[in-house]
Motif scaffolding. Sequence first.
Motif, short mmCIF file in Angstrom:
data_model
loop_
_atom_site.label_atom_id
_atom_site.label_comp_id
_atom_site.label_asym_id
_atom_site.label_seq_id
_atom_site.Cartn_x
_atom_site.Cartn_y
_atom_site.Cartn_z
N ALA A 1 -21.42 0.42 -1.72
CA ALA A 1 -20.21 0.90 -2.35
C ALA A 1 -19.27 -0.27 -2.70
N GLY A 2 -19.18 -1.24 -1.80
CA GLY A 2 -18.31 -2.39 -2.05
C GLY A 2 -18.77 -3.20 -3.24
N GLU A 3 -20.08 -3.32 -3.40
CA GLU A 3 -20.61 -4.07 -4.55
C GLU A 3 -20.31 -3.34 -5.86
N LEU A 4 -20.37 -2.02 -5.83
CA LEU A 4 -20.06 -1.24 -7.03
C LEU A 4 -18.58 -1.34 -7.38
N ILE A 5 -17.73 -1.25 -6.39
CA ILE A 5 -16.28 -1.37 -6.64
C ILE A 5 -15.96 -2.76 -7.18
N SER A 6 -16.55 -3.79 -6.56
CA SER A 6 -16.24 -5.15 -7.03
C SER A 6 -16.78 -5.38 -8.44
N TYR A 7 -17.93 -4.79 -8.77
CA TYR A 7 -18.45 -4.92 -10.12
C TYR A 7 -17.51 -4.22 -11.12
N THR A 8 -17.00 -3.07 -10.73
CA THR A 8 -16.08 -2.33 -11.60
C THR A 8 -14.83 -3.17 -11.89
N TYR A 9 -14.27 -3.80 -10.86
CA TYR A 9 -13.10 -4.66 -11.06
C TYR A 9 -13.45 -5.88 -11.91
N HIS A 10 -14.63 -6.42 -11.70
CA HIS A 10 -15.08 -7.53 -12.54
C HIS A 10 -15.17 -7.09 -14.00
N HIS A 11 -15.79 -5.95 -14.22
CA HIS A 11 -15.99 -5.44 -15.58
C HIS A 11 -14.66 -5.07 -16.26
N LEU A 12 -13.80 -4.38 -15.52
CA LEU A 12 -12.54 -3.91 -16.12
C LEU A 12 -11.48 -4.99 -16.26
N TYR A 13 -11.38 -5.88 -15.27
CA TYR A 13 -10.26 -6.82 -15.23
C TYR A 13 -10.68 -8.29 -15.28
N GLY A 14 -11.98 -8.56 -15.42
CA GLY A 14 -12.44 -9.94 -15.50
C GLY A 14 -12.33 -10.70 -14.19
N LEU A 15 -12.25 -9.98 -13.08
CA LEU A 15 -12.14 -10.61 -11.76
C LEU A 15 -13.47 -11.27 -11.38
N ASN A 16 -13.41 -12.54 -11.00
CA ASN A 16 -14.61 -13.22 -10.50
C ASN A 16 -14.90 -12.73 -9.09
N VAL A 17 -16.13 -12.33 -8.84
CA VAL A 17 -16.50 -11.75 -7.54
C VAL A 17 -17.84 -12.30 -7.08
N THR A 18 -17.88 -12.73 -5.81
CA THR A 18 -19.15 -13.07 -5.17
C THR A 18 -19.28 -12.20 -3.93
N ASN A 19 -20.29 -11.34 -3.91
CA ASN A 19 -20.60 -10.50 -2.76
C ASN A 19 -21.63 -11.22 -1.90
N LEU A 20 -21.36 -11.29 -0.60
CA LEU A 20 -22.31 -11.92 0.33
C LEU A 20 -22.90 -10.83 1.21
N ARG A 21 -24.22 -10.80 1.27
CA ARG A 21 -24.93 -9.86 2.15
C ARG A 21 -25.42 -10.63 3.38
N PHE A 22 -24.98 -10.19 4.55
CA PHE A 22 -25.37 -10.83 5.81
C PHE A 22 -26.57 -10.08 6.40
N PHE A 23 -27.55 -10.83 6.91
CA PHE A 23 -28.74 -10.23 7.51
C PHE A 23 -28.73 -10.42 9.03
N THR A 24 -28.58 -9.32 9.74
CA THR A 24 -28.63 -9.21 11.21
C THR A 24 -28.05 -10.44 11.90
N VAL A 25 -26.73 -10.53 11.87
CA VAL A 25 -26.00 -11.66 12.44
C VAL A 25 -25.92 -11.50 13.96
N TYR A 26 -26.17 -12.59 14.69
CA TYR A 26 -26.06 -12.57 16.14
C TYR A 26 -25.52 -13.91 16.61
N GLY A 27 -25.12 -13.96 17.87
CA GLY A 27 -24.61 -15.18 18.48
C GLY A 27 -23.48 -14.85 19.43
N PRO A 28 -22.79 -15.87 19.94
CA PRO A 28 -21.67 -15.63 20.85
C PRO A 28 -20.65 -14.66 20.25
N ARG A 29 -20.11 -13.82 21.10
CA ARG A 29 -19.13 -12.80 20.72
C ARG A 29 -19.70 -11.79 19.72
#
Length: 160
Positions: free
Chosen positions: A1-29
């Motif tokens: 959903a976030g990627e679709l919303i950000s694409y919509t804002y990019h398309h409508l308003y020319g906003l530059n957007v980079t979506n980062l997808r994290f894969f199973t993050v682990y570590g301290p805390r």
Amino acid sequence: AGELISYTYHHLYGLNVTNLRFFTVYGPRGRPDMAPYKFIDRIRRGVEIQKFGNGSTSRDYTYVSDIVDGVLRSIDRTYAYEIINLGKGKGTTLNEFIGLVERYVGRKANVRVLEEQMGDVPFTNADVSKAERLLGYESRVTFEEGIRRTVGWFNETFGE
């Protein structure tokens, strides 16, 4: 959903957007509901862990410092619209995972084997080629080293 919303804002308003997808993050805390945290905690305390299926399922576990590196590399790079995967780019089986936790905790896991979960996919793996090309990203922490560091954090934080 976030990627679709950000694409919509990019398309409508020319906003530059980079979506980062994290894969199973682990570590301290890390998140206590995720397998790395749960397994380290439970094996340390001698509490039963659940293993669904024969342990051949595989996930792309990514140590938190690699994710932070990818995020920092993305900050000053402007792209019109991109979706970039951040991960290790290599899967680790559940059996390998449990074995590494046992090694660094210094205790054998009390494993309850259950049926495979309906709908569970056998393999996830991040295609990090775009991150390599656009960000110069490369995962540096192996899963074994990440588990060793995370067990060390557990021991420091919660006592041996």
